[in-house]
Enzyme design. Structure first.
Site, PDB file in Angstrom:
ATOM      1  N   ARG A   3       0.816  -1.228   0.000  1.00  0.00           N
ATOM      2  CA  ARG A   3       0.000   0.000   0.000  1.00  0.00           C
ATOM      3  C   ARG A   3       0.837   1.259   0.000  1.00  0.00           C
ATOM      4  O   ARG A   3       0.494   2.260  -0.605  1.00  0.00           O
ATOM      5  CB  ARG A   3      -0.816   0.014   1.293  1.00  0.00           C
ATOM      6  CG  ARG A   3      -2.234  -0.236   1.149  1.00  0.00           C
ATOM      7  CD  ARG A   3      -2.979   0.299   2.347  1.00  0.00           C
ATOM      8  NE  ARG A   3      -3.515   1.616   2.033  1.00  0.00           N
ATOM      9  CZ  ARG A   3      -4.564   1.813   1.288  1.00  0.00           C
ATOM     10  NH1 ARG A   3      -5.227   0.797   0.793  1.00  0.00           N
ATOM     11  NH2 ARG A   3      -4.983   3.022   1.020  1.00  0.00           N
ATOM     12  N   ASP A   6      -8.205  -3.266   2.261  1.00  0.00           N
ATOM     13  CA  ASP A   6      -7.498  -4.470   2.692  1.00  0.00           C
ATOM     14  C   ASP A   6      -8.130  -5.051   3.941  1.00  0.00           C
ATOM     15  O   ASP A   6      -9.248  -4.666   4.303  1.00  0.00           O
ATOM     16  CB  ASP A   6      -5.989  -4.219   2.842  1.00  0.00           C
ATOM     17  CG  ASP A   6      -5.673  -3.213   3.937  1.00  0.00           C
ATOM     18  OD1 ASP A   6      -6.590  -2.898   4.732  1.00  0.00           O
ATOM     19  OD2 ASP A   6      -4.534  -2.759   3.995  1.00  0.00           O
TER      20      ASP A   6
END
Ligand code: EPU
Length: 437
Positions: free
Chosen positions: A100, A124
């Site tokens: 990320r 997520d």
């Protein structure tokens, strides 16, 4: 596949050393993109994410070399990054979905190159994780931003200073907006900015590079844009979440551990909670080599309530450790999660260890037991994985934690370090269970 096999029981005794923070080194690597030439970053943790971020930078045309740090007694790396004049402008989904933090190239590349295309990382296991604050901030500085085929595409001839108020003190949005503002024309003020120590460390690096940023550690960052930046040698801030994980592990298993290289001032609320739970904490100062803090615990912990908040509040990344502690504490604890919407997924795995947890929205009530009960469990993210391992230290019998690649993303050498403190933890290879016909 590999798993951690933990046999609950013994106390933790000895010394561990904490290296640089995952959530610092990855951002500093992105910040390096702001200056052509060689940046060197010391105290980088040996975790899988550094290799992925290195690959992100290589695909942008940088040369990246990771080698052991030379400081005595440290198991950390130095990362040297050679950034070309014509650095690339695209980060693909295959890397962004694995890391990320790749989204942190957005601000630096937009500022340096005037255009950038970065895959949207999506949500997520801990929550939805939007980018709207990043985008709104950059738009206020004159960027045109569109979303096409899973990419965020941003353009700006030259960004200009702006007054930006963040809806929430988002760490990532503060970082991206700050990185863009340092090369923008004029002054930018970021209000309700994140105050995490990792942001302070970025500001120190940026100012070393020739940027003009003030207000680090406060909610208002003021940035006077400059024409160009130069590369620097810089040190990654110690990992407060890894340090906090060790501290909570000691409180759960009981024992006496010196956590070297950590900075207790980055963990005030979390350590204060431990003191209320019955631990004795000794602050040894923030010297990167000799400093740290010591945690001594000689009794079953007393229940404490926890509310997660942006820094300097109780870190959301420490919530699984707090739930693990609450599960073996005397009395009920109320946990409130205010940052991510799916952190309590972890409660289901803890229930497999016999923990008594009832969740309702962003609250959970945990009724502590003297002992948990070992079982096979699955790490759903980095912090949940670490939380399960330390909970297993106080579980009867064996706990097998699978999907440990998550834990490897944030905790260098976790099983070996626990073993050195006397815990019965092994990293073992097991066959994948076969599915029946
Ligand atoms: N948010 C939005 N829109 C945005 C940005 C954030 O709605 O544009 C929301 C998020 O969905 C979340 C909240 O704001 O609900 C806070 O998100 P933030 O941006 O602060 O988090 P982040 O930058 O995505 C970093 C760390 C996380 C850590 C959080 C909070 C990195 C790589 N990640 O994430 O660390 O939990 O800050 O401290 O720095 C971890 O290390 O395991 C981890 C998840």
């Amino acid at each position: 596949m590999e798993i951690f096999r933990v046999q609950g029981g013994g106390r933790l005794v000895g010394e561990v050393r904490v290296g640089g923070a995952k959530n610092s080194i990855l951002k500093l690597m992105a910040i390096a993109l702001l200056a052509p030439g060689r940046t060197v970053l010391h105290n980088a943790p040996r975790i899988a994410d550094v290799a992925i971020m290195s690959e992100v930078l290589r695909r942008l045309g940088c040369q990246v070399e990771v080698k052991p740090d030379t400081e005595k007694g440290c198991s950390t790396d130095s990362v040297s990054i050679d950034v070309p004049e014509d650095v690339g402008t695209e980060a693909d989904y295959d890397l962004v979905r694995r890391l990320r933090a790749s989204i942190n190239v957005l601000g630096p590349l937009l500022a340096r190159r005037g255009h950038v295309k970065v895959a949207h990382p999506g949500g997520d296991a801990i929550g939805s994780r939007g980018l709207d604050y990043h985008i709104a901030g950059l738009r206020r500085m004159g960027a045109e931003i569109t979303s096409e085929h899973g990419f965020v595409i941003a353009r700006a001839e030259r960004l200009h200073g702006a007054s930006i108020v963040l809806e929430f003190p988002s760490v990532g949005a503060t970082e991206n907006i700050l990185a863009a503002a340092v090369l923008a024309k004029g002054c930018t003020v970021i209000d309700n900015a994140a105050r995490e120590p990792e942001i302070g460390n970025i500001v120190a690096m940026l100012n070393g590079m020739g940027a003009r940023v003030s207000g680090a550690g406060s909610s208002t960052l003021e940035v006077e844009g400059v024409e160009e930046l130069v590369p620097v040698i810089h040190r990654t801030v110690p990992d407060r979440i890894v340090a906090g994980t060790w501290a909570y592990a000691v409180a759960i298993a009981q024992g006496d551990v010196l956590i070297r290289g950590a900075d207790a001032s980055h963990l005030r609320v979390a350590l204060d909670k431990l003191a209320h739970a019955g631990a004795h904490i000794t602050d040894l100062g923030a010297d990167p080599i000799h400093g740290g803090f010591r945690v001594q615990m000689t009794q079953r912990p007393c229940a404490v309530d926890v509310v997660t908040l942006p820094f300097p509040g109780f870190a959301t990344d420490m919530l699984p450790m707090a739930i693990a502690l609450a599960s073996v504490s005397e009395g009920p604890s109320l946990m409130t999660e205010n940052v991510f919407d799916a952190r309590f997924m972890f409660a289901n795995e803890m229930a497999r260890l016999g923990a008594e947890i009832r969740t309702d929205g962003h609250h959970a009530v945990v009724r502590g037991k003297e002992w948990l009960s070992g079982a096979p469990v699955r790490a759903t993210d980095i912090r949940a994985g670490a939380g399960l391992v330390i909970a297993a230290l106080r579980a009867e019998g064996f706990t097998e934690v699978s999907d440990i690649h998550h834990i490897d993303r944030g905790y260098p050498d976790f099983a070996a370090q626990l073993q050195r403190l006397g815990a019965q933890v092994e990293r073992v290879q097991v066959a994948e269970p076969e599915l029946g016909a």
